[in-house]
Design a protein around this motif. Sequence first.
Motif, mmCIF file in Angstrom:
data_model
loop_
_atom_site.group_PDB
_atom_site.id
_atom_site.type_symbol
_atom_site.label_atom_id
_atom_site.label_comp_id
_atom_site.label_asym_id
_atom_site.label_seq_id
_atom_site.Cartn_x
_atom_site.Cartn_y
_atom_site.Cartn_z
ATOM 1 N N VAL A 72 74.331 42.875 102.549
ATOM 2 C CA VAL A 72 74.339 44.144 103.285
ATOM 3 C C VAL A 72 75.164 45.194 102.548
ATOM 4 O O VAL A 72 74.866 46.388 102.589
ATOM 5 C CB VAL A 72 74.876 43.922 104.713
ATOM 6 N N ALA A 73 76.197 44.767 101.866
ATOM 7 C CA ALA A 73 77.089 45.704 101.184
ATOM 8 C C ALA A 73 76.439 46.382 99.982
ATOM 9 O O ALA A 73 77.010 47.319 99.418
ATOM 10 C CB ALA A 73 78.351 44.985 100.728
ATOM 11 N N THR A 74 75.259 45.952 99.583
ATOM 12 C CA THR A 74 74.547 46.530 98.444
ATOM 13 C C THR A 74 73.288 47.238 98.930
ATOM 14 O O THR A 74 72.951 47.221 100.113
ATOM 15 C CB THR A 74 74.152 45.444 97.434
ATOM 16 N N GLU A 75 72.550 47.838 98.002
ATOM 17 C CA GLU A 75 71.278 48.473 98.345
ATOM 18 C C GLU A 75 70.120 47.492 98.304
ATOM 19 O O GLU A 75 69.006 47.830 98.677
ATOM 20 C CB GLU A 75 70.979 49.627 97.374
ATOM 21 N N LEU A 76 70.353 46.271 97.831
ATOM 22 C CA LEU A 76 69.270 45.301 97.706
ATOM 23 C C LEU A 76 68.847 44.778 99.074
ATOM 24 O O LEU A 76 69.651 44.758 100.013
ATOM 25 C CB LEU A 76 69.711 44.142 96.824
ATOM 26 N N PRO A 77 67.583 44.336 99.212
ATOM 27 C CA PRO A 77 67.157 43.745 100.487
ATOM 28 C C PRO A 77 68.007 42.526 100.823
ATOM 29 O O PRO A 77 68.327 41.729 99.945
ATOM 30 C CB PRO A 77 65.693 43.344 100.217
ATOM 31 N N PRO A 78 68.420 42.363 102.079
ATOM 32 C CA PRO A 78 69.247 41.214 102.459
ATOM 33 C C PRO A 78 68.532 39.894 102.209
ATOM 34 O O PRO A 78 67.307 39.790 102.357
ATOM 35 C CB PRO A 78 69.488 41.427 103.956
ATOM 36 N N ALA A 79 69.297 38.883 101.828
ATOM 37 C CA ALA A 79 68.740 37.555 101.605
ATOM 38 C C ALA A 79 68.426 36.886 102.945
ATOM 39 O O ALA A 79 69.002 37.240 103.975
ATOM 40 C CB ALA A 79 69.743 36.718 100.822
ATOM 41 N N PRO A 80 67.509 35.905 102.956
ATOM 42 C CA PRO A 80 67.233 35.178 104.199
ATOM 43 C C PRO A 80 68.491 34.502 104.720
ATOM 44 O O PRO A 80 69.422 34.189 103.977
ATOM 45 C CB PRO A 80 66.186 34.144 103.766
ATOM 46 N N VAL A 128 67.030 41.452 109.997
ATOM 47 C CA VAL A 128 67.171 41.318 108.548
ATOM 48 C C VAL A 128 65.856 41.638 107.849
ATOM 49 O O VAL A 128 65.826 42.331 106.819
ATOM 50 C CB VAL A 128 67.649 39.892 108.193
ATOM 51 N N GLU A 129 64.750 41.163 108.398
ATOM 52 C CA GLU A 129 63.440 41.444 107.797
ATOM 53 C C GLU A 129 63.121 42.934 107.837
ATOM 54 O O GLU A 129 62.621 43.503 106.862
ATOM 55 C CB GLU A 129 62.359 40.655 108.528
#
Length: 317
Positions: free
Chosen positions: A282-290, A305-306
């Motif tokens: 969440v702290a990054t711009e990347l999509p959250p991991a499962p 999250v999805e």
Amino acid sequence: MPPPTLRPLRLVDVRRLSVIASVGVALAVALAVKLHIADPLSAGFVALVCISPTAFGGLRRGIEQLGGSFVGAGVAALIVVMLPAAHEPRLAALAVVPALGLSVAISLRLFSEPTYLTAGFSALYVLLMPFASSGESFDVRLRAVACGVAGAALANVAASMVMARTILRRRVGIGRASAADALAAGAAAMLLEVELASARSATHRATALLIELEGDLADATREAGFPGAAAARREAARGLDETLLLVELVDTARAIALLVADGALADRARWAAALRALAASVATELPPAPLGVDAPHARALAEVVERLARVRAPAAS
């Protein structure tokens, strides 16, 4: 780094705000002096109040400053017209009661809550400032406020032209960090590394910051009238979608963290690991991991999250 529940986060950019505020106040004071207005101090103070991270938000504040000033000064001037003795020093304290009461009541019905301060100050200005008449003090007050609004508007628009997207991205990044802190605090509470009350406090602070950010981004989606406004609106719309999901994510994770920490759900270690992994993404711009957790209570969290991953996908690409 301080524990996640103690890290101070705020949306204000001290250096940028200092520069923009200084420029806006200087413009307001210069305009008041140029127009021979007897109260450049009020012009500068109002400009300071109207500095905003968005041009639209600053303009809205300015309109409310004008409206509140008109209400407060108008009510006080009317009281002086009806009771001329109210302008005399020996009776001014008594006149303050109806002037402030009416000004505050009317401004709270017409404008946002902070505007009642402007209305009340304007009423005091007309009653207590040593002008020849209430009409003159009313005129000076309104013109000074208009100069302040104009100075702040020019500074806000100039800042938005130069760095609107930079400002918005920075603020969304702080929102991510705040949400990540709340998730990490929930994980720590699950493992009894921090008190449950501390985790709750981190969640409340994150939610308050995200709600403030939501308001700023909503204003930014209405930017117009300067070069780059369209790009700023797009940036704000994407950030607003993400911020709303972060609020939902923090609220959902908080409920699960409380259940696990209170013993209502099992698998403390697995849930804590899942929340910590989610906090890192969440702290990054990347999509959250499962999540990596398969339980009925994980379904609501996984859905958020999805959706957050779908919102972030265009930015990541």
